[in-house]
Design a protein around this motif. Structure first.
Motif, PDB file in Angstrom:
ATOM      1  N   GLY A   1      43.681  31.987  35.684  1.00 36.13           N
ATOM      2  CA  GLY A   1      43.818  31.868  34.236  1.00 36.13           C
ATOM      3  C   GLY A   1      44.098  30.462  33.749  1.00 36.13           C
ATOM      4  N   ARG A   2      44.412  29.563  34.658  1.00 33.25           N
ATOM      5  CA  ARG A   2      44.629  28.155  34.303  1.00 33.25           C
ATOM      6  C   ARG A   2      43.317  27.365  34.303  1.00 33.25           C
ATOM      7  N   ILE A   3      42.232  28.050  34.660  1.00 29.16           N
ATOM      8  CA  ILE A   3      40.920  27.410  34.717  1.00 29.16           C
ATOM      9  C   ILE A   3      40.104  27.826  33.498  1.00 29.16           C
ATOM     10  N   ASN A   4      39.585  26.843  32.798  1.00 28.17           N
ATOM     11  CA  ASN A   4      38.778  27.120  31.599  1.00 28.17           C
ATOM     12  C   ASN A   4      37.320  27.306  32.019  1.00 28.17           C
ATOM     13  N   HIS A   5      36.877  28.557  32.067  1.00 30.10           N
ATOM     14  CA  HIS A   5      35.521  28.884  32.514  1.00 30.10           C
ATOM     15  C   HIS A   5      35.131  30.234  31.917  1.00 30.10           C
ATOM     16  N   PRO A   6      33.891  30.386  31.445  1.00 30.84           N
ATOM     17  CA  PRO A   6      33.475  31.657  30.819  1.00 30.84           C
ATOM     18  C   PRO A   6      33.721  32.882  31.690  1.00 30.84           C
ATOM     19  N   LYS A   7      33.434  32.771  32.983  1.00 26.94           N
ATOM     20  CA  LYS A   7      33.636  33.921  33.865  1.00 26.94           C
ATOM     21  C   LYS A   7      35.125  34.270  33.970  1.00 26.94           C
ATOM     22  N   ILE A   8      35.972  33.256  33.945  1.00 28.40           N
ATOM     23  CA  ILE A   8      37.413  33.502  34.011  1.00 28.40           C
ATOM     24  C   ILE A   8      37.883  34.220  32.743  1.00 28.40           C
ATOM     25  N   ARG A   9      37.332  33.832  31.606  1.00 25.12           N
ATOM     26  CA  ARG A   9      37.737  34.490  30.361  1.00 25.12           C
ATOM     27  C   ARG A   9      37.350  35.970  30.373  1.00 25.12           C
ATOM     28  N   GLU A  10      36.139  36.262  30.856  1.00 26.00           N
ATOM     29  CA  GLU A  10      35.735  37.663  30.989  1.00 26.00           C
ATOM     30  C   GLU A  10      36.689  38.407  31.913  1.00 26.00           C
ATOM     31  N   PHE A  11      37.057  37.752  33.001  1.00 31.35           N
ATOM     32  CA  PHE A  11      37.986  38.343  33.966  1.00 31.35           C
ATOM     33  C   PHE A  11      39.345  38.615  33.319  1.00 31.35           C
ATOM     34  N   LEU A  12      39.854  37.665  32.545  1.00 27.81           N
ATOM     35  CA  LEU A  12      41.149  37.843  31.887  1.00 27.81           C
ATOM     36  C   LEU A  12      41.102  38.985  30.882  1.00 27.81           C
ATOM     37  N   GLU A  13      40.007  39.081  30.130  1.00 29.77           N
ATOM     38  CA  GLU A  13      39.864  40.179  29.174  1.00 29.77           C
ATOM     39  C   GLU A  13      39.910  41.527  29.892  1.00 29.77           C
ATOM     40  N   ARG A  14      39.234  41.583  31.019  1.00 33.69           N
ATOM     41  CA  ARG A  14      39.206  42.826  31.794  1.00 33.69           C
ATOM     42  C   ARG A  14      40.590  43.176  32.329  1.00 33.69           C
ATOM     43  N   ALA A  15      41.326  42.148  32.798  1.00 31.98           N
ATOM     44  CA  ALA A  15      42.667  42.379  33.329  1.00 31.98           C
ATOM     45  C   ALA A  15      43.623  42.850  32.231  1.00 31.98           C
ATOM     46  N   ILE A  16      43.478  42.302  31.036  1.00 34.09           N
ATOM     47  CA  ILE A  16      44.329  42.713  29.915  1.00 34.09           C
ATOM     48  C   ILE A  16      44.147  44.198  29.631  1.00 34.09           C
ATOM     49  N   LEU A  17      42.901  44.645  29.591  1.00 31.49           N
ATOM     50  CA  LEU A  17      42.600  46.010  29.161  1.00 31.49           C
ATOM     51  C   LEU A  17      42.714  47.047  30.267  1.00 31.49           C
ATOM     52  N   ASN A  18      42.449  46.635  31.512  1.00 29.68           N
ATOM     53  CA  ASN A  18      42.249  47.644  32.554  1.00 29.68           C
ATOM     54  C   ASN A  18      43.270  47.650  33.682  1.00 29.68           C
ATOM     55  N   ASP A  19      44.062  46.570  33.841  1.00 28.18           N
ATOM     56  CA  ASP A  19      44.986  46.583  34.974  1.00 28.18           C
ATOM     57  C   ASP A  19      46.037  47.672  34.783  1.00 28.18           C
ATOM     58  N   ALA A  20      46.337  48.372  35.874  1.00 30.47           N
ATOM     59  CA  ALA A  20      47.272  49.495  35.799  1.00 30.47           C
ATOM     60  C   ALA A  20      48.706  49.037  35.581  1.00 30.47           C
ATOM     61  N   ASP A  21      48.983  47.782  35.886  1.00 29.18           N
ATOM     62  CA  ASP A  21      50.343  47.263  35.752  1.00 29.18           C
ATOM     63  C   ASP A  21      50.454  46.384  34.508  1.00 29.18           C
ATOM     64  N   ALA A  22      51.429  46.676  33.646  1.00 31.41           N
ATOM     65  CA  ALA A  22      51.568  45.947  32.383  1.00 31.41           C
ATOM     66  C   ALA A  22      51.950  44.489  32.595  1.00 31.41           C
ATOM     67  N   THR A  23      52.670  44.182  33.686  1.00 30.38           N
ATOM     68  CA  THR A  23      53.060  42.788  33.910  1.00 30.38           C
ATOM     69  C   THR A  23      51.849  41.916  34.224  1.00 30.38           C
ATOM     70  N   VAL A  24      50.861  42.483  34.899  1.00 29.62           N
ATOM     71  CA  VAL A  24      49.632  41.749  35.187  1.00 29.62           C
ATOM     72  C   VAL A  24      48.865  41.513  33.890  1.00 29.62           C
ATOM     73  N   SER A  25      48.760  42.564  33.060  1.00 32.96           N
ATOM     74  CA  SER A  25      48.083  42.426  31.770  1.00 32.96           C
ATOM     75  C   SER A  25      48.766  41.375  30.904  1.00 32.96           C
ATOM     76  N   ARG A  26      50.074  41.325  30.981  1.00 25.55           N
ATOM     77  CA  ARG A  26      50.825  40.363  30.165  1.00 25.55           C
ATOM     78  C   ARG A  26      50.527  38.933  30.587  1.00 25.55           C
ATOM     79  N   VAL A  27      50.459  38.688  31.904  1.00 22.86           N
ATOM     80  CA  VAL A  27      50.127  37.341  32.393  1.00 22.86           C
ATOM     81  C   VAL A  27      48.706  36.970  31.967  1.00 22.86           C
TER      82      VAL A  27
END
Length: 449
Positions: free
Chosen positions: A100-126
């Protein structure tokens, strides 16, 4: 309750960002082993170790950081694939934080997915925090380009307005809850009459609760009982690892009041990078007030005897702060001008020289200030490059883990020890002294002009 409200608002903000961008629908995961052969040999070995579930979590977390630091298509794809198959919350969180410290389109897609889909709220929060920072950096950079346009057009009014706005965006990028009135410096105030000598205690990098901090504080008190200080200044990293949660944080008592209030003097504080860790920390340190602690704003100035002191927030030198500093230095009638904060311009510690501060801050203080006093590197040092009129003092030995020193030909004195600086100012000179944790004097130097 307040934190839950903030989290809810932040999630709404993230969903809005995602809705305006690309879809965050789950991707079909690929096995991490499919990416191993695409990695260079040194990273391939680390990647294979990361996949070994029998390795300890701490070791695997460190490997995540080392692999992410390479920042190639192959390493990014590999770590995303590990995330998709990883059961450990700690490892998933480390992957989100590092990528998440890397500015890249694929990383942003990955972060969006982690926010919405990770089972653990602490991961989504990061993931949410990393995406928020990236979006805010984009907008701040747009503001910086507009600010440069105003400068090129000699638009003084526009430059002033945009410089004030820049300070707000600095806080937004850092995630700090800092209202604008806490950023505004007060008028210059006086600590001691102009014709009086002053003795000042200076130290930084101390708020750990460690044995070293307590021993260094005891040495300050012992010195003060024999040779009293008029006041003190802190050079940032007042409270590790992430500053203070509020003005009511329990550590105020045990990490500050019990150690430094017995001196019976007022300390004029400045912020370090660790003091910006928690969202409320800068505001907490400004709003806290006691018999020994004073911090009226992020940056401010005051006079004491023949000297004027200029406290800075060096974490990011805003245009507004630089303009204020230049104006205050030019207005000052003091015999000595001492600028202090956290980050060195020049240092022979582990952090070394700062190119950013050399470009931004140095042109403002060169030819105007006599001393630049800081911490950040956990050492004690006095240096003066041959092409500078300024004496650079580092007093970062207040109690945090000490740093190694680099070899230097420009240092008048340098040691990796716990201790503090003493500045004794009269109209004729400023005597600089470094005192060790055992109370013995390590160094003395008279500055005259």
């Amino acid at each position: 309750m307040f934190n839950r409200i903030l989290m809810s608002l932040a999630l709404i903000f993230a969903f809005a960002l995602i809705a305006c961008g690309q879809s965050a629908t789950p991707q079909t995961p690929q096995k991490p082993t499919a990416f191993l052969n695409q990695l260079p040999p040194d990273i391939k070995e680390k990647a294979a170790t990361l996949l070994n579930q029998e390795e300890g979590e701490l070791r695997r977390v460190r490997l995540v950081g080392e692999i992410a630091a390479k920042n190639t298509d192959a390493t990014r794809d590999f770590l995303i694939s590990v995330y998709d198959s990883e059961k450990s919350v700690r490892i998933r969180r480390a992957i989100v934080d590092s990528l998440g410290r890397i500015n890249h389109p694929k990383i942003r897609e990955f972060l969006e997915r982690a926010i919405l889909n990770d089972a653990d709220a602490t991961v989504s929060r990061v993931a949410l925090e990393r995406l928020r920072v990236q979006k805010n950096i984009e907008m701040r950079e747009m503001l910086m380009r507009r600010l440069e346009t105003a400068r090129a057009q000699n638009d003084a009014e526009g430059l002033k307005l945009l410089a004030e706005e820049q300070e707000r965006w600095i806080a937004l990028v850092r995630g700090a809850m800092l209202p604008s009135f806490l950023r505004r410096p007060p008028e210059v105030f006086s600590v001691k009459a102009e014709n009086q000598p002053v003795r000042v205690l200076a130290f930084g990098d101390f708020g750990t609760g460690s044995k070293a901090q307590k021993e260094t504080a005891a040495a300050m008190l012992a010195f003060h009982r024999k040779t009293p200080f008029d006041f003190g200044v802190t050079l940032g990293d007042n409270f590790y690892d992430a500053g203070m949660a509020s003005p009511a944080d329990a550590r105020w008592k045990i990490w500050w009041e019990e150690l430094y209030t017995p001196l019976g003097i007022k300390f004029y504080a400045s912020l370090g990078n660790h003091d910006w860790g928690l969202a409320d920390s800068p505001a907490a340190e400004i709003l806290y007030s006691s018999a020994s602690w004073k911090m009226p704003a992020l940056y401010y100035t005051f006079t004491a005897g023949a000297a004027q002191f200029f406290a800075l927030d060096t974490n990011e030198m805003s245009e507004a702060q630089l303009a204020w500093l230049k104006d205050q230095l030019d207005k000052s009638k003091a015999r000595w001008k001492i600028v202090y904060g956290h980050h060195p311009i020049y240092s022979d510690g582990e952090h070394g020289d700062s190119l950013v501060l050399a470009q931004k801050l140095l042109p403002v203080i060169e030819g105007r200030a006599d001393i630049y006093l800081v911490g950040h590197d956990h050492i004690i040092e006095h240096l003066k490059p041959s092409d500078s009129k300024i004496h650079y003092l580092i007093a970062g030995g207040g109690g945090a883990t000490l740093y190694k020193l680099k070899e230097s030909k420009r240092a008048y004195f340098a040691e990796s020890v716990n201790g503090f600086a003493v500045l004794e100012a009269t109209a004729e000179e400023i005597k600089v002294r470094f005192i060790g944790v055992d109370g013995k004097q390590l160094y003395e130097y008279p500055i005259r002009k």
